[in-house]
Design a protein around this motif. Sequence first.
Motif, short mmCIF file in Angstrom:
data_model
loop_
_atom_site.label_atom_id
_atom_site.label_comp_id
_atom_site.label_asym_id
_atom_site.label_seq_id
_atom_site.Cartn_x
_atom_site.Cartn_y
_atom_site.Cartn_z
N ASP A 224 44.87 42.88 40.45
CA ASP A 224 45.00 43.88 39.38
C ASP A 224 46.42 44.43 39.26
O ASP A 224 46.64 45.37 38.48
N GLY A 225 47.36 43.90 40.03
CA GLY A 225 48.75 44.30 39.88
C GLY A 225 49.24 45.35 40.85
O GLY A 225 50.26 46.00 40.61
N VAL A 226 48.54 45.53 41.96
CA VAL A 226 48.96 46.48 43.00
C VAL A 226 49.68 45.71 44.10
O VAL A 226 49.22 44.66 44.54
N THR A 227 50.81 46.25 44.54
CA THR A 227 51.55 45.63 45.65
C THR A 227 51.06 46.22 46.97
O THR A 227 51.07 47.44 47.16
N LEU A 228 50.63 45.35 47.87
CA LEU A 228 50.28 45.74 49.24
C LEU A 228 51.27 45.08 50.18
O LEU A 228 51.28 43.85 50.30
N HIS A 229 52.12 45.85 50.83
CA HIS A 229 53.14 45.27 51.70
C HIS A 229 52.54 44.55 52.89
O HIS A 229 53.06 43.52 53.33
N ALA A 230 51.49 45.09 53.44
CA ALA A 230 50.80 44.47 54.59
C ALA A 230 49.31 44.62 54.35
O ALA A 230 48.67 45.54 54.88
#
Length: 448
Positions: free
Chosen positions: A247-253
């Motif tokens: 959905d376009g969310v950045t999760l670094h880890a």
Amino acid sequence: MDIALVVLAAGKGTRMNSDRPKVLHEVAQAPMLVHALRAGAALDPVRTVVVAGHEADRVRAAALAFDDTIAVVEQPEQLGTAHAVSQARPALEDFAGRVIVLYGDTPFIAPDTLRDLAQAAADVVVLGFNAADPGRYGRLVMQGDTLERIVEFKDATDAEREIGLCNSGVIACDAALLFDLIDAVGNDNAAGEYYLTDIVALARARGLTATTVTCDEAETLGINSRAQLAQADAAFQDRARAAAMEDGVTLHAPGTVYFAFDTVIGRDSVIEPNVVFGPGVTVESGARIRSFSHLEGCHVARGGVIGPYARLRPGAELSENVRIGNFVEIKNAQVGEGTKINHLSYIGDATIGAASNIGAGTVTCNYDGVLKHHTHIGARTFIGSNTMLVAPVHIGDGAMTGSGSVITSDVEPDALALSRSPQVEKPGMARKLMAILKAKKAQQTRGS
């Protein structure tokens, strides 16, 4: 066609080794029962019945907390799934649509799968899945597209145990027919129980139609032990993380971010490592949640930056472009657009206007030991570091407080409020005091 849900939630869950009813153990911080009810709610049922047994009052409370129109009935003795469904008969006596039977310990069946069950053109529809390891699942005996019968593993022949299509237990059937078939179910089986699955063979013997709808095996995961509960939670987290990134969310880890069952995050938001979302969190687009923050029951508007090491508790409402920094806790407070609370502060039971700056170590002293009180901080205020705001108190727009102040009275707009003890300076006293202390320490050392 009208839909009614019957959710079976009577089991004790012996393998959980717990005083809590099995269906109230949590996946993604919500009871398994709530997951099943949420999936069923997507069908917009006209009636929902939960069949409780062990610790029925606790199950009833959880069901009604989700939807206070749910009917909760009790199964005093656990005599099998057909017997459990029969307990719902009085609550559905005047219902003429299709009933879908769900299980409170099977939390992951998708709404689309339930829609397929509701729309399938057969008198009895069973949800099946092709198992990687069929193990001790009941088997679906098919003849082309027709489901002939369901056989429990313990009652199956060797040939039937070779079948890979397995029974999830979820069944759809028109209400009148369902209870008519249940009346004909016997308990002549290895367990001496009344199996709901027997209604398939009974329907076929009457010349009625039966078929299956299939789903992915992961949807049918039933939870009977703590180990399975952990596996289910891990499976939920994997899906939630994948969905967020899609959905376009950045999760670094991604593997370090923990979602609740109802977490909502807008596109172009960034979630840094080791963030925990409790229930009731909405993060709008373009926000950043920094590492080691914990959010629960709160709303973060566009452009907000939270953390690191921040805690947002229930009732925290943050407007656009708010900055919440390290070791800041917000509870039951509304924070205006562009306001900054960057360091080591507690803001509880408060309202803060736009474009204010809250200095490090600020505390809204909201609790007198019995009651909570409100603090109002206006727009464009500057609250100096280590200010104690003793509620109830009102700080006007554009006002300032001096660092280290204890504010117990309202402050007018554009005013500077100072509340400090006068500074006293004693020349040479530091040197004299240090000498006295060193001498005392030397004496103690000689004495030991």
